[in-house]
Each structure stands twice: as structure tokens, then as C-alpha cells.
Design a protein around this motif. Structure first.
Motif, PDB file in Angstrom:
ATOM      1  N   THR A 172      33.546  29.208  39.201  1.00  0.00           N
ATOM      2  CA  THR A 172      34.345  30.049  38.309  1.00  0.00           C
ATOM      3  C   THR A 172      33.475  31.075  37.593  1.00  0.00           C
ATOM      4  O   THR A 172      33.798  32.262  37.547  1.00  0.00           O
ATOM      5  N   TYR A 173      32.369  30.627  37.022  1.00  0.00           N
ATOM      6  CA  TYR A 173      31.461  31.540  36.327  1.00  0.00           C
ATOM      7  C   TYR A 173      30.897  32.578  37.290  1.00  0.00           C
ATOM      8  O   TYR A 173      30.805  33.765  36.964  1.00  0.00           O
ATOM      9  N   ALA A 174      30.507  32.122  38.482  1.00  0.00           N
ATOM     10  CA  ALA A 174      29.890  33.024  39.453  1.00  0.00           C
ATOM     11  C   ALA A 174      30.858  34.112  39.892  1.00  0.00           C
ATOM     12  O   ALA A 174      30.475  35.280  40.055  1.00  0.00           O
ATOM     13  N   LEU A 175      32.123  33.739  40.080  1.00  0.00           N
ATOM     14  CA  LEU A 175      33.126  34.703  40.527  1.00  0.00           C
ATOM     15  C   LEU A 175      33.232  35.885  39.582  1.00  0.00           C
ATOM     16  O   LEU A 175      33.331  37.041  40.009  1.00  0.00           O
ATOM     17  N   HIS A 176      33.188  35.625  38.283  1.00  0.00           N
ATOM     18  CA  HIS A 176      33.398  36.682  37.292  1.00  0.00           C
ATOM     19  C   HIS A 176      32.099  37.314  36.805  1.00  0.00           C
ATOM     20  O   HIS A 176      32.123  38.184  35.934  1.00  0.00           O
ATOM     21  N   HIS A 177      30.973  36.883  37.359  1.00  0.00           N
ATOM     22  CA  HIS A 177      29.693  37.500  37.004  1.00  0.00           C
ATOM     23  C   HIS A 177      28.996  38.104  38.221  1.00  0.00           C
ATOM     24  O   HIS A 177      27.833  38.500  38.133  1.00  0.00           O
ATOM     25  N   GLY A 178      29.691  38.144  39.344  1.00  0.00           N
ATOM     26  CA  GLY A 178      29.121  38.763  40.533  1.00  0.00           C
ATOM     27  C   GLY A 178      27.935  38.018  41.109  1.00  0.00           C
ATOM     28  O   GLY A 178      27.033  38.625  41.705  1.00  0.00           O
ATOM     29  N   ILE A 179      27.923  36.697  40.951  1.00  0.00           N
ATOM     30  CA  ILE A 179      26.821  35.877  41.448  1.00  0.00           C
ATOM     31  C   ILE A 179      27.241  35.211  42.754  1.00  0.00           C
ATOM     32  O   ILE A 179      28.337  34.654  42.863  1.00  0.00           O
ATOM     33  N   GLY A 180      26.378  35.259  43.737  1.00  0.00           N
ATOM     34  CA  GLY A 180      26.650  34.627  45.025  1.00  0.00           C
ATOM     35  C   GLY A 180      26.057  33.233  45.073  1.00  0.00           C
ATOM     36  O   GLY A 180      24.848  33.052  44.921  1.00  0.00           O
ATOM     37  N   LEU A 181      26.913  32.218  45.261  1.00  0.00           N
ATOM     38  CA  LEU A 181      26.444  30.837  45.358  1.00  0.00           C
ATOM     39  C   LEU A 181      26.347  30.419  46.823  1.00  0.00           C
ATOM     40  O   LEU A 181      27.281  30.641  47.602  1.00  0.00           O
ATOM     41  N   VAL A 182      25.225  29.822  47.178  1.00  0.00           N
ATOM     42  CA  VAL A 182      24.986  29.355  48.542  1.00  0.00           C
ATOM     43  C   VAL A 182      24.645  27.873  48.485  1.00  0.00           C
ATOM     44  O   VAL A 182      23.795  27.457  47.692  1.00  0.00           O
ATOM     45  N   THR A 183      25.310  27.063  49.307  1.00  0.00           N
ATOM     46  CA  THR A 183      25.097  25.615  49.291  1.00  0.00           C
ATOM     47  C   THR A 183      23.882  25.226  50.121  1.00  0.00           C
ATOM     48  O   THR A 183      23.734  25.656  51.269  1.00  0.00           O
ATOM     49  N   VAL A 184      23.021  24.416  49.519  1.00  0.00           N
ATOM     50  CA  VAL A 184      21.905  23.821  50.261  1.00  0.00           C
ATOM     51  C   VAL A 184      22.420  22.523  50.864  1.00  0.00           C
ATOM     52  O   VAL A 184      22.858  21.635  50.120  1.00  0.00           O
ATOM     53  N   PRO A 185      22.408  22.360  52.178  1.00  0.00           N
ATOM     54  CA  PRO A 185      22.982  21.148  52.785  1.00  0.00           C
ATOM     55  C   PRO A 185      22.194  19.893  52.422  1.00  0.00           C
ATOM     56  O   PRO A 185      21.035  19.958  51.997  1.00  0.00           O
ATOM     57  N   MET A 186      22.866  18.762  52.563  1.00  0.00           N
ATOM     58  CA  MET A 186      22.185  17.498  52.318  1.00  0.00           C
ATOM     59  C   MET A 186      21.940  16.778  53.635  1.00  0.00           C
ATOM     60  O   MET A 186      22.579  17.056  54.651  1.00  0.00           O
ATOM     61  N   LYS A 187      21.006  15.846  53.598  1.00  0.00           N
ATOM     62  CA  LYS A 187      20.686  15.031  54.760  1.00  0.00           C
ATOM     63  C   LYS A 187      20.486  13.606  54.272  1.00  0.00           C
ATOM     64  O   LYS A 187      19.651  13.352  53.405  1.00  0.00           O
ATOM     65  N   ASP A 188      21.285  12.683  54.775  1.00  0.00           N
ATOM     66  CA  ASP A 188      21.216  11.274  54.370  1.00  0.00           C
ATOM     67  C   ASP A 188      21.406  11.103  52.867  1.00  0.00           C
ATOM     68  O   ASP A 188      20.750  10.276  52.229  1.00  0.00           O
ATOM     69  N   GLY A 189      22.289  11.911  52.291  1.00  0.00           N
ATOM     70  CA  GLY A 189      22.635  11.747  50.889  1.00  0.00           C
ATOM     71  C   GLY A 189      21.731  12.444  49.898  1.00  0.00           C
ATOM     72  O   GLY A 189      21.946  12.345  48.689  1.00  0.00           O
TER      73      GLY A 189
END
Length: 437
Positions: A172-189
Motif C-alpha cells: 500500500t505504501y509503495a503504491l502511493h510513493h512510486g516504490i517498486g517492490l520485488v520479492t526475493v524467493p525463499m528456499k526450504d523456508g
């Protein structure tokens, strides 16, 4: 108009309407579509005496069921010493909520100073601000701090093992501040360090990386090499932690984090149906001017007496809001006082003992669940006082069976059941839960 508690007279209203150039209140709201206007009568009860109001709320309160809590996922059933509410009601603490006038807010400034000192020590960071609304918004403020510090970079990496509620607030914050969020994947939790290296080297400008300790599955992650990976690409490392767990776990400062955030609810604040809680935000000294909120310091007055002052606060939050890093200009003062008194009462040893009891109880519960042959750990990773298991039957039916027996049996998540244990849970309570399976 004769409303006892409305301060404005008919003459006041008329003068205000003339000032804005309209003739009536109806004209003032003319732009609101008729389709969304409420046209009925308000269903308000008649007035009551004090006795009747007390009886009403006692009746409503009696409908709540007090369950034995094995749920967590960010909110934990820790013990609250009974002395805390009594100390909070003392008059020297009930000074102005936001301490703009330091000379008459010494009680407030004093406990904010103590709160900051304790949180900086607990997280292993240089400085702490004067508290945030809750842990999720503290993480969002840290995200914006990273972008502000990185200047022309607008991407932030977020571990897939971060609490989903926190991630939604970040979105929500990123959407209204022009910030791009990228997910770092997980491996084995746990967060995949190899994937993080690849993303840091290929993405064009990363301001920060957000990880969680313990993570959303209760796993204690090994963040060796994360700070070096981030700093090598001029990105900040932000670590989100449950405050109470830091009494025994390696601190964000020891991991090399630049910003430490999280919720302080685990420091003696009752669960109280969802709040209010308190978020903490600590950082290294070089980021102090990017930090939202305020910092209280201790000094001496002209007579040599100890005094507390507002050492630093972002003026842009008050007079140049369009240039502000954050719009946070208040703080969860009462809740900050709550955790300050809690930490003072518990001391280092008390905090550690509560954390160790929570750890021991969680591992006992996990062992007993596995012995039934109906459960399997979702990830073969070290955990603290919370763990994720998969059940070979109908998880929702089992959950309801727990409820019927007066037990809040964990949190149902997509991958299974997330159980949490605090120092309040006894062996007898754990055995009762297991006996229901």
C-alpha cells in the motif's frame, strides 16, 4: 439549534458559510452524489445512566470467550506484570501526548528517552526513534527511509518469508510513493541468498532489502553474508524482528543491519483484540536524519539539573510537508511507556528467561505433535517459539475442535497450522491440546 455539546451557534455557522461563499450546509455538500448520501434516521439508543452503561458493557464483555492461546503470527500472549497499568496512571506520565513544550513535558520526555535507550540496546543499533504506530507501518517507514537515503533509486527487495500482513502494508505504501517492490524467493523456508545476489546485481538500483527474524514461519534464519551483499550494491539491510525474541537471538546490529524494525507488542502488551500496539524503528547513526519521528536527549539546565529535550525532529514534517520523508509526527506514547516499564521490571535476565521458556515450550509442543504421527514439520529448519506444521487430516475441523475445547490452536495458514508458545503456556495446557488430536 440547541445541542449541548456542539460549540458552534447558528451565528457561527452563518459566518463560516458566508466566508466560504455558500448559503447553506446543503450547498456545502452539493458535490456529494445523492446515491451515496444517508437519508434515514440514525438508530441511536436513548440516554443511559452510568450504572446502565456499566451493565451494558459488562453484558457485552461477558460474550467474549477467553481461550488458551497457542496463536502467534505477529501477536503473542506474553505475561503482563500487574504493576504496569498502575504505574502508567501516575500523573507525571500523563503530560502532553506530543511533547512540543519540553519544559512542561519532562515526564513524557523522560520515558521516551528511556524507551529509546532500551530499544537501541535490545536491537544493537545506534539510535531509536520515539516509536511508531505498529510493526507493519514501522517496516513501511523503513522502506521509505531506504529510498530517501538512496536518492535516485526506487526499488526495494522484500523476502518471501516476511509476514504477509506486513507485506500488504508495504504494498500500500509503495503504491502511493512510486516504490517498486520485488520479492526475493525463499528456499526450504528461508530467504534464498543466491537469488538475492542475482537480483542485486541485475536490477537497476536497489535502495534496500527487507528480511524478517524469526521469519513468518517462526524459523530463525542465518543471515550471514546478507549485509555484505546489500552494502556491496549500496543497498540498506532492513531487519524486521519480534522485539522479545531479541533477548536471546543475535541482534540486527550484530547481523550488520542498517535499520531494525518490528512490533513491541511482545514486550508485555496484552493482545487486547488487535491493539493498540507499538512499532519500533532503530538505525545506524549515519541514517539518523532520514529517521521519521523524533529523538529525545538528556542534558543539564542552567542550574546543573538533569533535563530532557527534543534533540532531533524533522522540521519538514511540520512546515514543509511536501519535502518530508514521512508524515509520522506523533508516536504511540502510551504504548512506548508500557514496554519501557515492562523492560525495566523484567531486566536483561527476566527478558531472557521469558524467551527461553517460550522456546522450550514450543519445542516440547512440536515434539508431542510429531509423536502423534499426524503432523510433519513444514521445513526442517531451526525455530524459536513458533513453528509451522502440516496435518494429515482436516485442519479446519481440528481447529474447530480446539476452539470448542477452549483453545486457540494456532493460526491456519495456506501451508498448514502455525503454532506459537509463550512463557504463559504450561505443560498441562500443551498436553491438553495434544490430547484433542
Amino acid at each position: 439549534m440547541d445541542y449541548k455539546y456542539f460549540p458552534h451557534t447558528e451565528e457561527d455557522l452563518k459566518a463560516m458559510l458566508e466566508k466560504v461563499g455558500v448559503e447553506s450546509l446543503g450547498d456545502l455538500y452539493a458535490q456529494i452524489p445523492e446515491s451515496i448520501r444517508f437519508k434515514g434516521d440514525y438508530d441511536l439508543p436513548s440516554e443511559m445512566s452510568e450504572l446502565e452503561v456499566r451493565q451494558l458493557f459488562e453484558c457485552l464483555g461477558s460474550q467474549n470467550r477467553q481461550l488458551t492461546c497457542f496463536a502467534g503470527y505477529g501477536v503473542y500472549d506474553h505475561y503482563t506484570p500487574s504493576v504496569i497499568p498502575n504505574l502508567l496512571s501516575r500523573s507525571e506520565f500523563l503530560t502532553s501526548y506530543t511533547p512540543y513544550q519540553a519544559e512542561i513535558s519532562q515526564g513524557t520526555l523522560h520515558y521516551i528517552f528511556e524507551y529509546q535507550s532500551m530499544m537501541a540496546a535490545l536491537t544493537g543499533m545506534d539510535v531509536s526513534n520515539a516509536s511508531m504506530y505498529d510493526g507493519t507501518t514501522a517496516a513501511a517507514e523503513a522502506m521509505m527511509m531506504a529510498v530517501a537515503a538512496g536518492k535516485k533509486v526506487d526499488k526495494v527487495l522484500v523476502s518471501a518469508t516476511l509476514n504477509a500482513d506486513t507485506r500488504r502494508v508495504l504494498d500500500t505504501y509503495a503504491l502511493h510513493h512510486g516504490i517498486g517492490l520485488v520479492t526475493v524467493p525463499m528456499k526450504d523456508g528461508v530467504t534464498d541468498l543466491t537469488a538475492l545476489h542475482a537480483q542485486l546485481s541485475t536490477l537497476d538500483g536497489v535502495a534496500g532489502v527487507i528480511v524478517q527474524q524469526p521469519n513468518a514461519y517462526g524459523i530463525v534464519e542465518d543471515y550471514t553474508g546478507f549485509a555484505e551483499a546489500c552494502h556491496g550494491q549500496k543497498a540498506l539491510l532492513i531487519m524486521d524482528s519480534v522485539a522479545a525474541d531479541l533477548a536471546v537471538l543475535k541482534t540486527p546490529g550484530e547481523w550488520g543491519a542498517d535499520i531494525a524494525v518490528g512490533d513491541g507488542q511482545s514486550l508485555g502488551i496484552p493482545m487486547q483484540w488487535g491493539g493498540p500496539y507499538v512499532g519500533y524503528l532503530c538505525c545506524t547513526e549515519k541514517l539518523i536524519r532520514k529517521m521519521p519521528g523524533r529523538i529525545v536527549g538528556m542534558t543539564r539546565d542552567s542550574r546543573g539539573q538533569r533535563a530532557f529535550v527534543l534533540t532531533l525532529q524533522a522540521r519538514e514534517q511540520h512546515i514543509r510537508r511536501q519535502k518530508a520523508t514521512s508524515n509520522i509526527c506523533s508516536n504511540q506514547s502510551l504504548m512506548a511507556l508500557w514496554v519501557t516499564v515492562y523492560m525495566s521490571l523484567m531486566g536483561r535476565q527476566g527478558l531472557r528467561e521469558a524467551a527461553e521458556r517460550s522456546y522450550a515450550g514450543a519445542h516440547y509442543l512440536c515434539d508431542e505433535l510429531l509423536k502423534t504421527g499426524r503432523f510433519q514439520l513444514a521445513y526442517d529448519q531451526p525455530f524459536f517459539n513458533e513453528f509451522l506444521v502440516r496435518y494429515d487430516g482436516d485442519a479446519e475441523a481440528l481447529y474447530q475442535r480446539f476452539i470448542d475445547a477452549g483453545i486457540l490452536g494456532g493460526v491456519l495458514v495456506e501451508d498448514g497450522i502455525l503454532f506459537a508458545v509463550t512463557e504463559k503456556r504450561t505443560k498441562e495446557e500443551i498436553d491438553k491440546l495434544v490430547s484433542l488430536i
